[in-house]
Enzyme design. Structure first.
Site, mmCIF file in Angstrom:
data_model
loop_
_atom_site.group_PDB
_atom_site.id
_atom_site.type_symbol
_atom_site.label_atom_id
_atom_site.label_comp_id
_atom_site.label_asym_id
_atom_site.label_seq_id
_atom_site.Cartn_x
_atom_site.Cartn_y
_atom_site.Cartn_z
ATOM 1 C CB SER A 79 6.895 -2.474 22.255
ATOM 2 O OG SER A 79 6.336 -2.164 22.740
ATOM 3 C CE LYS A 104 2.487 -4.432 20.490
ATOM 4 N NZ LYS A 104 4.726 -4.714 21.528
#
Length: 305
Positions: free
Chosen positions: A89, A161
């Site tokens: 990701s 993230k």
């Protein structure tokens, strides 16, 4: 009349009586006989001492290991922790299998900044991106826990993230050029968005349009591999509107330490400094000056009166 002892030859019985004394005087001071090779037994005393030191080392080794593990856990708990990257990701910034170091004290000295790569706990809020089977064997569970603690095994509830919006920010996608904007300022994300190594095509900033205002105490986060990352955009129906609680942030990832050929620092991209970092700090200052001006004018008038 006995002859005088001066200059006289000693008698045989006198020689017999003096022999033990002479032999004793030739012996070592310790009173022990010398060995056949001319060395005293005391010269070999170092060998038992060496054996004793070697034995004491093996006795101390478990203590040293325990101390090392305890110190490592203290560092991991309060200062720096290693994390394993289990998914794609955050590609190409972080690849699957990378190990990163996370600074756990940085946010005690400053606020979370836009562009920071953060590790946070998604327990009770986000579903895990990668599912793992919990070992039934208690020994295997223990080693799994140790591996997670030292960054050699993934944690199911830990996510990594990039911070796009902080409390109060208006985050929107997309503008006329398809870019994400923060407080009306477009981001140039080409330096970190995922690029396919074969086709060289780069992800769009977002396939999904969104328009959110980040609530107090939360952060809007997105993965660099936008087509693969289940980030804040995928959780807009959650109570936080997709943003994560600021209190769940574990720390800031600041360096890749493994594998060796991928070692690198993880700085904040320049687009956040140029476009937003210069704008946001000026706003409170401008508001403060605007509020202070009427007060100063009133004081001057009162003094003149």
């Amino acid at each position: 009349m006995h002859p005088s002892s001066d200059g006289a030859a000693p008698r045989e019985e006198d020689l017999d009586r003096s022999a033990p004394a002479d032999e004793a005087s030739e012996r070592p001071s310790g009173g022990a006989d010398t060995g056949t090779d001319g060395e005293r037994p005391g010269d070999g005393a170092a060998e038992p001492a060496k054996g004793k030191k070697k034995g004491s080392f093996w006795k101390e080794l478990p203590v040293l290991i325990v101390v090392a593990v305890v110190l490592a856990l203290v560092v991991k708990t309060f200062l720096v922790q290693a994390f394993y990257i289990p998914s794609g990701s955050m590609q190409n910034t972080l690849e699957i299998g990378d190990r990163v170091l996370v600074n756990k004290i940085v946010y005690h000295t400053r606020d979370v900044k836009r562009g920071d790569i953060v590790v946070f706990n998604g327990m009770d809020s986000w579903d895990p991106e990668v599912t793992y089977t919990t070992p039934r064997n208690p020994v295997a569970r223990f080693f799994r826990w140790v591996g997670g603690a030292f960054g050699v095994a993934p944690g199911e509830k830990d996510y990594i993230k990039r911070v796009i919006g902080v409390p109060g920010d208006h985050v929107k996608c997309c503008d006329a050029q398809g870019r994400v904007s923060v407080n009306g300022v477009a981001l140039d994300e080409r330096s970190y968005l995922y690029t396919d190594p074969v086709t060289h095509e780069q992800n769009k900033p977002s396939e999904q349009p969104f328009d959110v205002t980040v609530k107090p105490g939360t952060l809007w986060v997105m993965g660099d591999h936008r087509e693969l990352s289940a980030d804040s955009r995928a959780h807009r129906s959650d109570p936080g509107g997709g943003a994560i609680p600021r209190g769940r942030v574990i720390g800031r990832a600041f360096v890749v330490v493994w594998p060796v050929n991928r070692m690198k620092m993880l700085p904040i991209p320049g687009t956040f400094d140029r476009a937003i970092g210069a704008l946001a700090p000026a706003t409170p200052v401008a508001l403060g000056l605007a509020a202070a001006t009427p007060v100063v004018l009133l004081r001057r008038r009162s003094r003149k009166g």
